[in-house]
Design a protein around this motif. Structure first.
Motif, short mmCIF file in Angstrom:
data_model
loop_
_atom_site.label_atom_id
_atom_site.label_comp_id
_atom_site.label_asym_id
_atom_site.label_seq_id
_atom_site.Cartn_x
_atom_site.Cartn_y
_atom_site.Cartn_z
N THR A 124 0.83 -1.19 0.00
CA THR A 124 0.00 0.00 0.00
C THR A 124 0.87 1.25 0.00
OG1 THR A 124 -1.72 -1.15 1.21
CG2 THR A 124 -1.78 1.25 1.27
N SER A 127 1.12 7.17 2.84
CA SER A 127 0.42 8.42 2.80
C SER A 127 1.38 9.58 2.95
CB SER A 127 -0.64 8.46 3.92
OG SER A 127 -1.22 9.74 3.99
N PRO A 132 0.42 6.19 8.34
CA PRO A 132 -0.51 5.09 8.03
C PRO A 132 -1.38 4.68 9.21
CG PRO A 132 1.66 4.66 7.10
CD PRO A 132 1.80 5.87 7.97
N ASP A 133 -0.87 4.85 10.44
CA ASP A 133 -1.64 4.44 11.62
C ASP A 133 -2.21 5.64 12.36
OD1 ASP A 133 0.79 5.41 12.43
OD2 ASP A 133 1.01 4.01 14.11
N ASP A 136 -5.54 4.89 13.87
CA ASP A 136 -5.63 3.65 14.65
C ASP A 136 -4.79 3.70 15.94
OD1 ASP A 136 -7.16 1.85 12.69
OD2 ASP A 136 -5.51 2.57 11.46
N LYS A 323 -9.12 -5.96 1.14
CA LYS A 323 -8.73 -4.57 1.31
C LYS A 323 -8.69 -4.18 2.78
CE LYS A 323 -9.92 0.14 -0.10
NZ LYS A 323 -10.85 1.00 -0.89
N THR A 326 -5.76 -5.94 4.47
CA THR A 326 -4.48 -5.34 4.11
C THR A 326 -4.26 -4.03 4.84
OG1 THR A 326 -4.60 -6.35 1.91
CG2 THR A 326 -3.08 -4.52 2.19
N GLN A 327 -5.28 -3.18 4.91
CA GLN A 327 -5.15 -1.91 5.61
C GLN A 327 -4.89 -2.14 7.09
OE1 GLN A 327 -8.82 0.09 4.65
NE2 GLN A 327 -8.03 0.90 2.71
N ARG A 328 -5.59 -3.10 7.67
CA ARG A 328 -5.40 -3.40 9.09
C ARG A 328 -3.98 -3.93 9.34
NH1 ARG A 328 -6.00 -2.48 14.36
NH2 ARG A 328 -6.04 -4.39 15.60
N HIS A 330 -1.23 -3.34 7.54
CA HIS A 330 -0.26 -2.26 7.40
C HIS A 330 -0.29 -1.33 8.60
CE1 HIS A 330 1.39 -3.15 3.53
NE2 HIS A 330 0.22 -3.16 2.93
N ALA A 331 -1.48 -1.04 9.13
CA ALA A 331 -1.58 -0.17 10.30
C ALA A 331 -0.88 -0.80 11.51
CB ALA A 331 -3.05 0.12 10.62
#
Length: 491
Positions: A124, A127, A132-133, A136, A323, A326-328, A330-331
């Protein structure tokens, strides 16, 4: 002398893929530990026998081999030492250095060619605007609230006493909240010292003794260059002193760069300095007194948090949507990476704290610094195995193998949570269930790998190798933590 602070900063700000930054972060941590141990070992005297010289030459050759591979953008090959032969070495700390050198190539487990890996397209994109987190990690919200509280208190105070000239207090809060170098108490000393030197000594001193004799922009430019050069010299020095240079420049600029003319009023300079000191006082009050903790306590808490976050990563994906998973993932990886950096920074901060528990805090610091590389290697190996768990294209596993891996990961997460519980002084299960979960996974993989094509068998072999590596690292970390359990700030 300078350490690895600049390298850490450059790595965090780079555009490399999250996987590559995580792996290089592991290498930087290992190299940092290796340099520290080598510097300590150099203070000892040892014999000049041929055995000692051969061991040192072997270690130097291994380091040179890794260096050569990295220079030519190759994945470093495995390094082997006779680590079990402890009695043969008379050189202090040599075995520790050898173990670290062995771990460096393992940081690249599952990596592809370094020519194409850093900017991998399957990760990913990072940003540009937010971390990225950012949404979170609660630490970001806590930091924002602390900075907002400090700036708001400054705003209320200078309006309540009708002294708008000290409004630089708010600016000071915004600027000084960006630093992460050194201990909090050390920062406060450097902030006050920098404000006094840059504001009173250089800023007001130049207004009294230098500016009256300057009648052109050229003369002021010379003064500006000289002051900036002095501040930059400190700013680019040892990381534990660099913040002083920033404060010197900030104080001088706030006095003399507020308008397109030379500042002649000493009251304005006085107001700027008082505003800076007010802002620094509020930062100290909010960040260190009202909402702070001892560095050793925070270091232990962050290390425990990383254990639990790594357990969460082992349980992922909890969502069936690729999706979201993957986002979770990476965070979680960004948060764990940030915590590794935070533990390293807090370990430096412990050295600047003096209290009745200093010896216990230093002992805690030593133990966590020893465990940190092992936990980081486990994290890196887990990242390499994560693609199989998420079933990314090219990494699909048959359902029985995927179920066996899920069971393996469940026991891995339970073991990591147990380590965190022991560090908090709670009772926990041992690693016996985790040991037993490896055999079913091994047998399932062997069953499905037999009779398959060479390419499929190689993929299963890589997957099994990574799983065994995780088993080895986890059990080794568990043994180390049980050997000297860290509870209540002691070992």
């Amino acid at each position: 002398m300078l350490g690895t602070s600049t390298l850490w900063r450059d790595l965090r700000r780079s555009e490399y893929s999250p996987n590559y930054r995580a792996q290089m972060g592991g290498v930087v941590a290992l190299v940092s530990s290796l340099v520290d141990i080598a510097a300590t070992a150099s203070q000892h005297s040892f014999g000049s026998s041929k055995n000692y010289q051969k061991e040192l030459r072997d270690l130097a050759a291994a380091v040179a081999s890794i260096r050569g591979d990295l220079m030519y953008r190759r994945i470093p090959g495995p390094i082997h030492f006779n680590l079990d032969d402890n009695a043969s070495s008379g050189i202090p700390l040599l075995r520790n250095m050898e173990r670290i050198v062995v771990l460096i190539p393992q940081a690249y487990v599952g990596a592809r060619s370094m020519d194409v890996y850093p900017f991998s397209s399957d990760d990913t994109p990072r940003s540009k605007l937010m971390a990225p987190d950012a949404l979170d990690n609660p630490e970001h919200l806590k930091f924002a609230l602390k900075g907002c509280l400090a700036a708001s208190l400054c705003y209320v105070i200078y309006n309540a006493i009708a002294w708008p000239g000290i409004s630089t207090a708010v600016t000071t809060c915004l600027l000084t909240a960006l630093s992460t170098i050194g201990a909090s108490r050390q920062k406060q000393i450097l902030r006050f010292a920098g404000a006094l030197v840059g504001g009173f000594l250089i800023g007001m001193g130049s207004q009294i003794f230098i500016l009256p004799y300057l009648d052109s922009i050229a003369g002021f430019t010379v003064l500006f260059v000289l002051v900036t050069g002095v501040a930059a010299w400190f700013l680019t020095s040892d990381p534990r002193l660099s913040y002083f240079g920033l404060q010197v420049a900030l104080a001088f600029y706030l006095i003399n760069l507020q308008k397109f003319a030379m500042e002649t009023s000493l009251s304005i300079a006085r107001d700027r300095i008082v505003g800076i000191l007010l802002g620094l006082f509020m930062m100290w009050l909010v960040f260190d007194q009202l909402w702070g903790a001892r560095a050793a306590v925070e270091m232990k808490r962050t290390f425990i948090s990383n254990l639990r976050l790594l357990a969460e990563l082992a349980r992922e994906p909890l969502s069936k949507e690729l999706k979201v998973a993957t986002q979770r993932g990476h965070a979680l990886r960004e948060t764990i990476n940030a915590n590794f950096d935070k533990v390293r920074s807090l370990a430096d901060a412990v050295l600047f704290e003096f209290s009745s528990s200093r010896q216990q805090d230093l002992a805690l610091r030593d133990r966590i610094r020893q465990l940190q590389p092992h936990l980081r290697m486990l994290f890196l190996t887990r990242i390499a195995l994560w693609k199989y768990r998420v079933q990314l294209p090219g990494f699909e596993l048959p359902k029985p193998v995927a179920m066996a891996q899920e069971e393996f990961d469940h026991h891995l997460a339970t073991t990591l949570d147990g380590m965190a519980d022991r560090m908090e002084g709670k009772s926990s299960e041992g690693s016996d269930n985790f040991k037993r979960s490896v055999k079913p996974l091994d047998q399932t993989i062997r069953t499905y790998a037999s009779g398959k094509s060479h390419e499929v068998a190689a993929q299963f072999g890589t997957f099994l190798s990574l799983s065994r590596r995780i088993e080895s690292l986890t059990l080794s970390l568990d043994v180390e933590m049980q050997r000297k359990v860290i509870v209540g700030g002691t070992r």
